[in-house]
Design a protein around this motif. Sequence first.
Motif, PDB file in Angstrom:
ATOM      1  N   VAL A  82      46.767  34.004 -60.153  1.00  0.00           N
ATOM      2  CA  VAL A  82      47.949  34.753 -59.735  1.00  0.00           C
ATOM      3  C   VAL A  82      48.350  35.680 -60.879  1.00  0.00           C
ATOM      4  CG1 VAL A  82      50.372  34.632 -59.046  1.00  0.00           C
ATOM      5  CG2 VAL A  82      48.764  32.895 -58.239  1.00  0.00           C
ATOM      6  N   GLN A  83      48.539  36.940 -60.541  1.00  0.00           N
ATOM      7  CA  GLN A  83      49.027  37.906 -61.509  1.00  0.00           C
ATOM      8  C   GLN A  83      50.003  38.835 -60.802  1.00  0.00           C
ATOM      9  OE1 GLN A  83      46.117  40.419 -63.496  1.00  0.00           O
ATOM     10  NE2 GLN A  83      47.408  40.404 -65.317  1.00  0.00           N
ATOM     11  N   ASP A  84      51.154  39.007 -61.396  1.00  0.00           N
ATOM     12  CA  ASP A  84      52.206  39.853 -60.833  1.00  0.00           C
ATOM     13  C   ASP A  84      52.561  39.449 -59.400  1.00  0.00           C
ATOM     14  OD1 ASP A  84      52.274  41.360 -63.209  1.00  0.00           O
ATOM     15  OD2 ASP A  84      50.664  42.672 -62.483  1.00  0.00           O
ATOM     16  N   GLY A  85      52.599  38.154 -59.128  1.00  0.00           N
ATOM     17  CA  GLY A  85      52.986  37.656 -57.815  1.00  0.00           C
ATOM     18  C   GLY A  85      51.920  37.766 -56.742  1.00  0.00           C
ATOM     19  N   GLN A  86      50.725  38.170 -57.100  1.00  0.00           N
ATOM     20  CA  GLN A  86      49.641  38.304 -56.122  1.00  0.00           C
ATOM     21  C   GLN A  86      48.566  37.263 -56.397  1.00  0.00           C
ATOM     22  OE1 GLN A  86      48.199  42.235 -55.408  1.00  0.00           O
ATOM     23  NE2 GLN A  86      46.429  41.529 -54.273  1.00  0.00           N
ATOM     24  N   THR A  87      48.256  36.482 -55.380  1.00  0.00           N
ATOM     25  CA  THR A  87      47.214  35.463 -55.497  1.00  0.00           C
ATOM     26  C   THR A  87      45.868  36.071 -55.136  1.00  0.00           C
ATOM     27  OG1 THR A  87      48.709  33.641 -54.992  1.00  0.00           O
ATOM     28  CG2 THR A  87      46.379  33.256 -54.584  1.00  0.00           C
ATOM     29  N   LEU A  88      44.871  35.772 -55.964  1.00  0.00           N
ATOM     30  CA  LEU A  88      43.498  36.193 -55.701  1.00  0.00           C
ATOM     31  C   LEU A  88      42.646  34.940 -55.635  1.00  0.00           C
ATOM     32  CD1 LEU A  88      41.207  38.323 -55.503  1.00  0.00           C
ATOM     33  CD2 LEU A  88      41.087  38.247 -57.999  1.00  0.00           C
ATOM     34  N   ILE A  89      41.881  34.808 -54.571  1.00  0.00           N
ATOM     35  CA  ILE A  89      40.960  33.681 -54.445  1.00  0.00           C
ATOM     36  C   ILE A  89      39.544  34.232 -54.440  1.00  0.00           C
ATOM     37  CG2 ILE A  89      41.238  33.653 -51.929  1.00  0.00           C
ATOM     38  CD1 ILE A  89      40.568  30.640 -52.070  1.00  0.00           C
ATOM     39  N   LEU A  90      38.713  33.631 -55.278  1.00  0.00           N
ATOM     40  CA  LEU A  90      37.290  33.959 -55.334  1.00  0.00           C
ATOM     41  C   LEU A  90      36.520  32.686 -55.035  1.00  0.00           C
ATOM     42  CD1 LEU A  90      37.289  35.963 -58.695  1.00  0.00           C
ATOM     43  CD2 LEU A  90      37.342  36.904 -56.378  1.00  0.00           C
ATOM     44  N   ALA A  91      35.427  32.798 -54.307  1.00  0.00           N
ATOM     45  CA  ALA A  91      34.611  31.633 -53.971  1.00  0.00           C
ATOM     46  C   ALA A  91      33.230  32.095 -53.531  1.00  0.00           C
ATOM     47  CB  ALA A  91      35.272  30.815 -52.856  1.00  0.00           C
ATOM     48  N   ASP A  92      32.333  31.142 -53.411  1.00  0.00           N
ATOM     49  CA  ASP A  92      31.034  31.378 -52.794  1.00  0.00           C
ATOM     50  C   ASP A  92      31.080  30.740 -51.410  1.00  0.00           C
ATOM     51  OD1 ASP A  92      29.932  32.674 -55.009  1.00  0.00           O
ATOM     52  OD2 ASP A  92      29.277  30.799 -55.909  1.00  0.00           O
ATOM     53  N   VAL A  93      30.572  31.442 -50.407  1.00  0.00           N
ATOM     54  CA  VAL A  93      30.522  30.923 -49.041  1.00  0.00           C
ATOM     55  C   VAL A  93      29.069  30.820 -48.623  1.00  0.00           C
ATOM     56  CG1 VAL A  93      31.142  31.339 -46.628  1.00  0.00           C
ATOM     57  CG2 VAL A  93      32.733  31.958 -48.444  1.00  0.00           C
ATOM     58  N   LYS A  94      28.697  29.639 -48.163  1.00  0.00           N
ATOM     59  CA  LYS A  94      27.324  29.407 -47.713  1.00  0.00           C
ATOM     60  C   LYS A  94      27.338  29.075 -46.221  1.00  0.00           C
ATOM     61  CE  LYS A  94      23.265  26.534 -48.638  1.00  0.00           C
ATOM     62  NZ  LYS A  94      22.704  25.470 -49.482  1.00  0.00           N
ATOM     63  N   ASN A  95      26.379  29.652 -45.491  1.00  0.00           N
ATOM     64  CA  ASN A  95      26.198  29.319 -44.081  1.00  0.00           C
ATOM     65  C   ASN A  95      25.297  28.088 -44.033  1.00  0.00           C
ATOM     66  OD1 ASN A  95      25.438  29.050 -41.418  1.00  0.00           O
ATOM     67  ND2 ASN A  95      24.858  31.195 -41.139  1.00  0.00           N
ATOM     68  N   ILE A  96      25.863  26.949 -43.649  1.00  0.00           N
ATOM     69  CA  ILE A  96      25.079  25.717 -43.569  1.00  0.00           C
ATOM     70  C   ILE A  96      24.624  25.441 -42.148  1.00  0.00           C
ATOM     71  CG2 ILE A  96      26.054  24.671 -45.645  1.00  0.00           C
ATOM     72  CD1 ILE A  96      27.937  23.060 -43.821  1.00  0.00           C
ATOM     73  N   SER A 137      36.170  36.942 -51.381  1.00  0.00           N
ATOM     74  CA  SER A 137      37.428  37.166 -52.090  1.00  0.00           C
ATOM     75  C   SER A 137      38.503  37.523 -51.081  1.00  0.00           C
ATOM     76  CB  SER A 137      37.289  38.281 -53.128  1.00  0.00           C
ATOM     77  OG  SER A 137      37.034  39.515 -52.507  1.00  0.00           O
ATOM     78  N   ALA A 138      39.716  37.123 -51.402  1.00  0.00           N
ATOM     79  CA  ALA A 138      40.873  37.456 -50.579  1.00  0.00           C
ATOM     80  C   ALA A 138      42.086  37.479 -51.495  1.00  0.00           C
ATOM     81  CB  ALA A 138      41.059  36.427 -49.460  1.00  0.00           C
ATOM     82  N   ALA A 139      43.068  38.283 -51.123  1.00  0.00           N
ATOM     83  CA  ALA A 139      44.270  38.396 -51.935  1.00  0.00           C
ATOM     84  C   ALA A 139      45.486  38.474 -51.029  1.00  0.00           C
ATOM     85  CB  ALA A 139      44.195  39.635 -52.823  1.00  0.00           C
ATOM     86  N   GLY A 140      46.608  38.012 -51.558  1.00  0.00           N
ATOM     87  CA  GLY A 140      47.846  38.056 -50.798  1.00  0.00           C
ATOM     88  C   GLY A 140      49.049  38.125 -51.716  1.00  0.00           C
ATOM     89  N   GLU A 141      50.139  38.624 -51.182  1.00  0.00           N
ATOM     90  CA  GLU A 141      51.381  38.803 -51.939  1.00  0.00           C
ATOM     91  C   GLU A 141      52.203  37.515 -51.933  1.00  0.00           C
ATOM     92  OE1 GLU A 141      52.476  41.551 -53.643  1.00  0.00           O
ATOM     93  OE2 GLU A 141      50.523  42.451 -53.239  1.00  0.00           O
ATOM     94  N   ALA A 142      51.684  36.485 -52.551  1.00  0.00           N
ATOM     95  CA  ALA A 142      52.394  35.214 -52.670  1.00  0.00           C
ATOM     96  C   ALA A 142      51.851  34.504 -53.900  1.00  0.00           C
ATOM     97  CB  ALA A 142      52.175  34.361 -51.427  1.00  0.00           C
ATOM     98  N   ASP A 143      52.593  33.520 -54.381  1.00  0.00           N
ATOM     99  CA  ASP A 143      52.182  32.785 -55.573  1.00  0.00           C
ATOM    100  C   ASP A 143      51.737  31.381 -55.167  1.00  0.00           C
ATOM    101  OD1 ASP A 143      51.933  31.313 -57.916  1.00  0.00           O
ATOM    102  OD2 ASP A 143      53.718  32.160 -58.834  1.00  0.00           O
ATOM    103  N   PHE A 144      50.407  31.168 -55.165  1.00  0.00           N
ATOM    104  CA  PHE A 144      49.846  29.854 -54.866  1.00  0.00           C
ATOM    105  C   PHE A 144      49.197  29.263 -56.116  1.00  0.00           C
ATOM    106  CE2 PHE A 144      49.662  32.031 -50.672  1.00  0.00           C
ATOM    107  CZ  PHE A 144      50.606  31.236 -50.039  1.00  0.00           C
ATOM    108  N   SER A 145      49.727  29.619 -57.288  1.00  0.00           N
ATOM    109  CA  SER A 145      49.147  29.164 -58.551  1.00  0.00           C
ATOM    110  C   SER A 145      49.199  27.653 -58.708  1.00  0.00           C
ATOM    111  CB  SER A 145      49.851  29.826 -59.737  1.00  0.00           C
ATOM    112  OG  SER A 145      51.231  29.505 -59.744  1.00  0.00           O
TER     113      SER A 145
END
Length: 160
Positions: A82-96, A137-145
């Motif tokens: 979270v930076q400046d109130g914006q949460t960024l999520i990064l991950a790897d997604v695998k099709n199983i 990756s996805a981002a949103g205007e909320a703090d989920f830290s």
Amino acid sequence: MKKKEKRMILLLVVIAIVIVAILLIVRSKNNANGKNNGNGRGENLGEFVQVLEDGTMLNTSDKLNDIKTFGIYELSNIQVTVQDGQTLILADVKNIGEEKADVAFVDIVFQDKKGKEIGSIGGIIGDVEPGQTVPFSAAGEADFSNAYDLTLKVTEEQQQ
């Protein structure tokens, strides 16, 4: 100066010293308890938050390190910042799954330690071949830290 004036000045100086001492004690206790994040705001950042040098808050929940399976998708290497109130999520997604996964609109739903939903961020997973891993990756205007865990909900799949 009269004797009464000297006593009054001495009394005011003693009171001022006591007030300053009390303020210093309270401030040092807050710092010792982790209630001051170094930015002067003195707020408790939470159990799962580490503040990086640039002020970015990094979620450190061990639960986010677990590989998560949701239908045909497997999420791994999850990082929430979270930076400046914006949460960024990064991950790897695998099709199983055994078939190609078309573009999917998803909600990343964050939960607290008791499993209560605390909010969500929308995202898109592109086409993923069986066994293939792609970055997400996805981002949103909320703090989920300070979120404890997350789930992924597919809201819509786009057929091609």
